[in-house]
Each structure stands twice: as C-alpha cells, then as structure tokens.
Design a protein around this motif. Structure first.
Motif, PDB file in Angstrom:
ATOM      1  N   GLU A  33       0.821  -1.210   0.000  1.00 60.80           N
ATOM      2  CA  GLU A  33       0.000   0.000   0.000  1.00 60.80           C
ATOM      3  C   GLU A  33       0.855   1.260   0.000  1.00 60.80           C
ATOM      4  O   GLU A  33       0.481   2.258  -0.619  1.00 60.80           O
ATOM      5  N   ASN A  34       2.005   1.227   0.662  1.00 59.25           N
ATOM      6  CA  ASN A  34       2.915   2.374   0.647  1.00 59.25           C
ATOM      7  C   ASN A  34       3.484   2.633  -0.743  1.00 59.25           C
ATOM      8  O   ASN A  34       3.967   3.724  -1.027  1.00 59.25           O
ATOM      9  N   LYS A  35       3.438   1.611  -1.603  1.00 58.15           N
ATOM     10  CA  LYS A  35       3.899   1.745  -2.996  1.00 58.15           C
ATOM     11  C   LYS A  35       2.714   1.990  -3.938  1.00 58.15           C
ATOM     12  O   LYS A  35       2.820   1.809  -5.143  1.00 58.15           O
ATOM     13  N   ASP A  36       1.563   2.367  -3.373  1.00 60.91           N
ATOM     14  CA  ASP A  36       0.351   2.667  -4.143  1.00 60.91           C
ATOM     15  C   ASP A  36      -0.231   1.463  -4.875  1.00 60.91           C
ATOM     16  O   ASP A  36      -0.867   1.608  -5.926  1.00 60.91           O
ATOM     17  N   VAL A  37      -0.048   0.275  -4.316  1.00 58.45           N
ATOM     18  CA  VAL A  37      -0.683  -0.933  -4.820  1.00 58.45           C
ATOM     19  C   VAL A  37      -1.948  -1.126  -3.988  1.00 58.45           C
ATOM     20  O   VAL A  37      -1.892  -1.148  -2.759  1.00 58.45           O
ATOM     21  N   SER A  38      -3.094  -1.237  -4.636  1.00 50.56           N
ATOM     22  CA  SER A  38      -4.328  -1.465  -3.887  1.00 50.56           C
ATOM     23  C   SER A  38      -4.445  -2.956  -3.581  1.00 50.56           C
ATOM     24  O   SER A  38      -4.306  -3.787  -4.477  1.00 50.56           O
ATOM     25  N   VAL A  39      -4.665  -3.268  -2.317  1.00 48.66           N
ATOM     26  CA  VAL A  39      -4.632  -4.650  -1.838  1.00 48.66           C
ATOM     27  C   VAL A  39      -5.961  -5.016  -1.201  1.00 48.66           C
ATOM     28  O   VAL A  39      -6.496  -4.262  -0.386  1.00 48.66           O
ATOM     29  N   TRP A  40      -6.483  -6.190  -1.565  1.00 49.65           N
ATOM     30  CA  TRP A  40      -7.598  -6.756  -0.812  1.00 49.65           C
ATOM     31  C   TRP A  40      -6.957  -7.630   0.251  1.00 49.65           C
ATOM     32  O   TRP A  40      -6.269  -8.598  -0.040  1.00 49.65           O
ATOM     33  N   PHE A  41      -7.167  -7.251   1.512  1.00 52.34           N
ATOM     34  CA  PHE A  41      -6.528  -7.915   2.648  1.00 52.34           C
ATOM     35  C   PHE A  41      -7.605  -8.163   3.697  1.00 52.34           C
ATOM     36  O   PHE A  41      -8.212  -7.223   4.209  1.00 52.34           O
ATOM     37  N   SER A  42      -7.853  -9.420   3.995  1.00 46.07           N
ATOM     38  CA  SER A  42      -8.966  -9.794   4.872  1.00 46.07           C
ATOM     39  C   SER A  42      -8.945  -9.066   6.203  1.00 46.07           C
ATOM     40  O   SER A  42     -10.006  -8.713   6.732  1.00 46.07           O
ATOM     41  N   GLU A  43      -7.779  -8.811   6.738  1.00 47.04           N
ATOM     42  CA  GLU A  43      -7.683  -8.137   8.032  1.00 47.04           C
ATOM     43  C   GLU A  43      -8.276  -6.733   8.002  1.00 47.04           C
ATOM     44  O   GLU A  43      -8.683  -6.213   9.026  1.00 47.04           O
ATOM     45  N   ARG A  44      -8.300  -6.131   6.836  1.00 49.34           N
ATOM     46  CA  ARG A  44      -8.805  -4.765   6.724  1.00 49.34           C
ATOM     47  C   ARG A  44     -10.101  -4.673   5.927  1.00 49.34           C
ATOM     48  O   ARG A  44     -10.804  -3.676   6.011  1.00 49.34           O
ATOM     49  N   ASP A  45     -10.398  -5.703   5.148  1.00 49.97           N
ATOM     50  CA  ASP A  45     -11.532  -5.609   4.233  1.00 49.97           C
ATOM     51  C   ASP A  45     -12.765  -6.384   4.648  1.00 49.97           C
ATOM     52  O   ASP A  45     -13.798  -6.256   4.010  1.00 49.97           O
ATOM     53  N   ILE A  46     -12.675  -7.175   5.682  1.00 51.58           N
ATOM     54  CA  ILE A  46     -13.862  -7.867   6.184  1.00 51.58           C
ATOM     55  C   ILE A  46     -14.248  -7.226   7.507  1.00 51.58           C
ATOM     56  O   ILE A  46     -13.485  -7.267   8.465  1.00 51.58           O
ATOM     57  N   ILE A  47     -15.423  -6.610   7.506  1.00 47.34           N
ATOM     58  CA  ILE A  47     -15.869  -5.963   8.733  1.00 47.34           C
ATOM     59  C   ILE A  47     -16.593  -6.977   9.614  1.00 47.34           C
ATOM     60  O   ILE A  47     -17.090  -8.001   9.134  1.00 47.34           O
ATOM     61  N   LEU A  48     -16.620  -6.690  10.884  1.00 49.90           N
ATOM     62  CA  LEU A  48     -17.284  -7.576  11.833  1.00 49.90           C
ATOM     63  C   LEU A  48     -18.741  -7.788  11.457  1.00 49.90           C
ATOM     64  O   LEU A  48     -19.428  -6.870  11.023  1.00 49.90           O
ATOM     65  N   GLY A  49     -19.189  -9.022  11.587  1.00 43.53           N
ATOM     66  CA  GLY A  49     -20.576  -9.354  11.301  1.00 43.53           C
ATOM     67  C   GLY A  49     -20.843  -9.782   9.874  1.00 43.53           C
ATOM     68  O   GLY A  49     -21.935 -10.246   9.557  1.00 43.53           O
ATOM     69  N   GLN A  50     -19.862  -9.607   9.000  1.00 49.64           N
ATOM     70  CA  GLN A  50     -20.042 -10.004   7.599  1.00 49.64           C
ATOM     71  C   GLN A  50     -19.723 -11.488   7.434  1.00 49.64           C
ATOM     72  O   GLN A  50     -18.889 -12.031   8.147  1.00 49.64           O
ATOM     73  N   PRO A  51     -20.361 -12.155   6.468  1.00 49.79           N
ATOM     74  CA  PRO A  51     -20.060 -13.568   6.219  1.00 49.79           C
ATOM     75  C   PRO A  51     -18.655 -13.707   5.621  1.00 49.79           C
ATOM     76  O   PRO A  51     -18.397 -13.249   4.502  1.00 49.79           O
ATOM     77  N   PHE A  52     -17.771 -14.302   6.387  1.00 51.21           N
ATOM     78  CA  PHE A  52     -16.345 -14.386   6.075  1.00 51.21           C
ATOM     79  C   PHE A  52     -16.078 -14.923   4.666  1.00 51.21           C
ATOM     80  O   PHE A  52     -15.411 -14.276   3.861  1.00 51.21           O
ATOM     81  N   MET A  53     -16.591 -16.103   4.353  1.00 48.20           N
ATOM     82  CA  MET A  53     -16.294 -16.719   3.062  1.00 48.20           C
ATOM     83  C   MET A  53     -16.888 -15.925   1.897  1.00 48.20           C
ATOM     84  O   MET A  53     -16.280 -15.824   0.841  1.00 48.20           O
ATOM     85  N   ARG A  54     -18.059 -15.355   2.085  1.00 46.84           N
ATOM     86  CA  ARG A  54     -18.674 -14.570   1.006  1.00 46.84           C
ATOM     87  C   ARG A  54     -17.858 -13.318   0.725  1.00 46.84           C
ATOM     88  O   ARG A  54     -17.667 -12.923  -0.428  1.00 46.84           O
ATOM     89  N   GLU A  55     -17.345 -12.680   1.781  1.00 48.46           N
ATOM     90  CA  GLU A  55     -16.521 -11.484   1.585  1.00 48.46           C
ATOM     91  C   GLU A  55     -15.216 -11.837   0.877  1.00 48.46           C
ATOM     92  O   GLU A  55     -14.747 -11.089   0.015  1.00 48.46           O
ATOM     93  N   ILE A  56     -14.624 -12.990   1.211  1.00 49.22           N
ATOM     94  CA  ILE A  56     -13.422 -13.446   0.515  1.00 49.22           C
ATOM     95  C   ILE A  56     -13.741 -13.687  -0.954  1.00 49.22           C
ATOM     96  O   ILE A  56     -12.978 -13.296  -1.842  1.00 49.22           O
ATOM     97  N   ASP A  57     -14.882 -14.316  -1.216  1.00 44.74           N
ATOM     98  CA  ASP A  57     -15.309 -14.579  -2.588  1.00 44.74           C
ATOM     99  C   ASP A  57     -15.413 -13.271  -3.377  1.00 44.74           C
ATOM    100  O   ASP A  57     -14.944 -13.169  -4.516  1.00 44.74           O
ATOM    101  N   LYS A  58     -16.013 -12.262  -2.779  1.00 45.03           N
ATOM    102  CA  LYS A  58     -16.127 -10.950  -3.431  1.00 45.03           C
ATOM    103  C   LYS A  58     -14.743 -10.349  -3.668  1.00 45.03           C
ATOM    104  O   LYS A  58     -14.482  -9.747  -4.719  1.00 45.03           O
ATOM    105  N   GLY A  59     -13.857 -10.479  -2.676  1.00 46.99           N
ATOM    106  CA  GLY A  59     -12.496  -9.953  -2.818  1.00 46.99           C
ATOM    107  C   GLY A  59     -11.738 -10.621  -3.954  1.00 46.99           C
ATOM    108  O   GLY A  59     -11.030  -9.961  -4.723  1.00 46.99           O
ATOM    109  N   LEU A  60     -11.902 -11.932  -4.064  1.00 49.05           N
ATOM    110  CA  LEU A  60     -11.262 -12.661  -5.161  1.00 49.05           C
ATOM    111  C   LEU A  60     -11.785 -12.177  -6.515  1.00 49.05           C
ATOM    112  O   LEU A  60     -11.013 -11.983  -7.461  1.00 49.05           O
ATOM    113  N   ALA A  61     -13.086 -11.975  -6.604  1.00 47.80           N
ATOM    114  CA  ALA A  61     -13.706 -11.547  -7.861  1.00 47.80           C
ATOM    115  C   ALA A  61     -13.284 -10.138  -8.263  1.00 47.80           C
ATOM    116  O   ALA A  61     -13.278  -9.808  -9.448  1.00 47.80           O
ATOM    117  N   LYS A  62     -12.928  -9.317  -7.290  1.00 52.01           N
ATOM    118  CA  LYS A  62     -12.615  -7.916  -7.560  1.00 52.01           C
ATOM    119  C   LYS A  62     -11.121  -7.612  -7.449  1.00 52.01           C
ATOM    120  O   LYS A  62     -10.740  -6.489  -7.136  1.00 52.01           O
TER     121      LYS A  62
END
Length: 146
Positions: A33-62
């Motif tokens: 991220e410091n090199k301006d690469v946009s990263v999908w990272f579960s630690e930062r992109d899955i908010i509490l209460g969201q379905p874990f596997m579905r959010e990963i699936d969305k991250g993979l697709a995007k």
C-alpha cells in the motif's frame, strides 16, 4: 471493509494463512500500500458481522491478481483444506497468482502444491518484502498501461 471500497477493483488479493495475519501478511500489505498498490486484505476488508467466506469470494472476484504468501503456516493450512486452500484454488482456477515464499522453500511448496510451486515468484531469502513490494508495484503499473 474500508469505506467505499466494496466495488473497487484491487490490484492484488493477498492470500495468506490465518496465523500470519498480524505478522508477515500485515507487513507485506503495508509495504504494498505504501507503494500505491491497492490490496484486498482480509484483516482490513472484512468488517465484523459479515459472512467471512462470502466477503473473501467478493475480494477474489474484484482483484486483478493474487499474491500468495507461502509460509510454513500456509503450507499446513492448505494441506488441511482450510480457507487458504479455498483461496488458492480460486486463484489457480483463474491463473492469476504469484507466490511469495517466506520462511520456507520452493521445494517444500512443490511437495504440497506442485501447481503453485511451478510458478515463478518471489523468495524472501533472496529479496526483502520491501524489494518485493517495489517489484509488484512496477508490475501493477505496467499492467495498468497495457
């Protein structure tokens, strides 16, 4: 999830073992991220209460490509069929992944995943995470120009 990021295409999906989420995976994510690469990272992109596997699936697709942080913990996780194994399967199916071997070897990786181990990637015994992040940033900027 970061506000407003749910529909944004990311440069990379960072696949890692749960055990590495607060150590090596966070370090690599932050350097990218410091090199301006946009990263999908579960630690930062899955908010509490969201379905874990579905959010990963969305991250993979995007995500344009996947970086697979291969550590001893990751090798154990994929042998046991955990979440990392599912992420790896999806990335292999799309042919979009680059291994980053850290704390293990390509030989050990090939023993567990010949397909991933056959990919050209990075090895932290040769390059630091900082150098790897720079090379990924260069790759991403070239892909965006094409």
């Amino acid at each position: 999830m970061r506000a407003g990021q749910d529909s944004v295409i990311r440069d990379v999906f960072l696949c890692h073992a749960w055990d590495d989420r607060r150590g090596a995976a966070t370090e690599l994510n932050d350097l990218l991220e410091n090199k301006d690469v946009s990263v999908w990272f579960s630690e930062r992109d899955i908010i509490l209460g969201q379905p874990f596997m579905r959010e990963i699936d969305k991250g993979l697709a995007k995500s344009r490509t996947g970086l697979v942080l291969v550590t001893p913990a990751f090798l154990k996780r994929i042998e046991n069929g955990g979440v990392s194994d599912k992420e790896l399967s999806a990335l292999l199916a799309r042919d979009l992944l680059i291994p980053v071997v850290h704390g293990t070897t390509y030989e050990e990786l090939r023993a567990v995943s010949p397909l991933l181990g056959s990919r050209h990637g990075f090895d932290t015994s040769e390059d630091s995470f900082e150098v790897i992040a720079g090379k990924v940033a260069e790759m991403v900027s070239v892909e965006l120009l094409v």
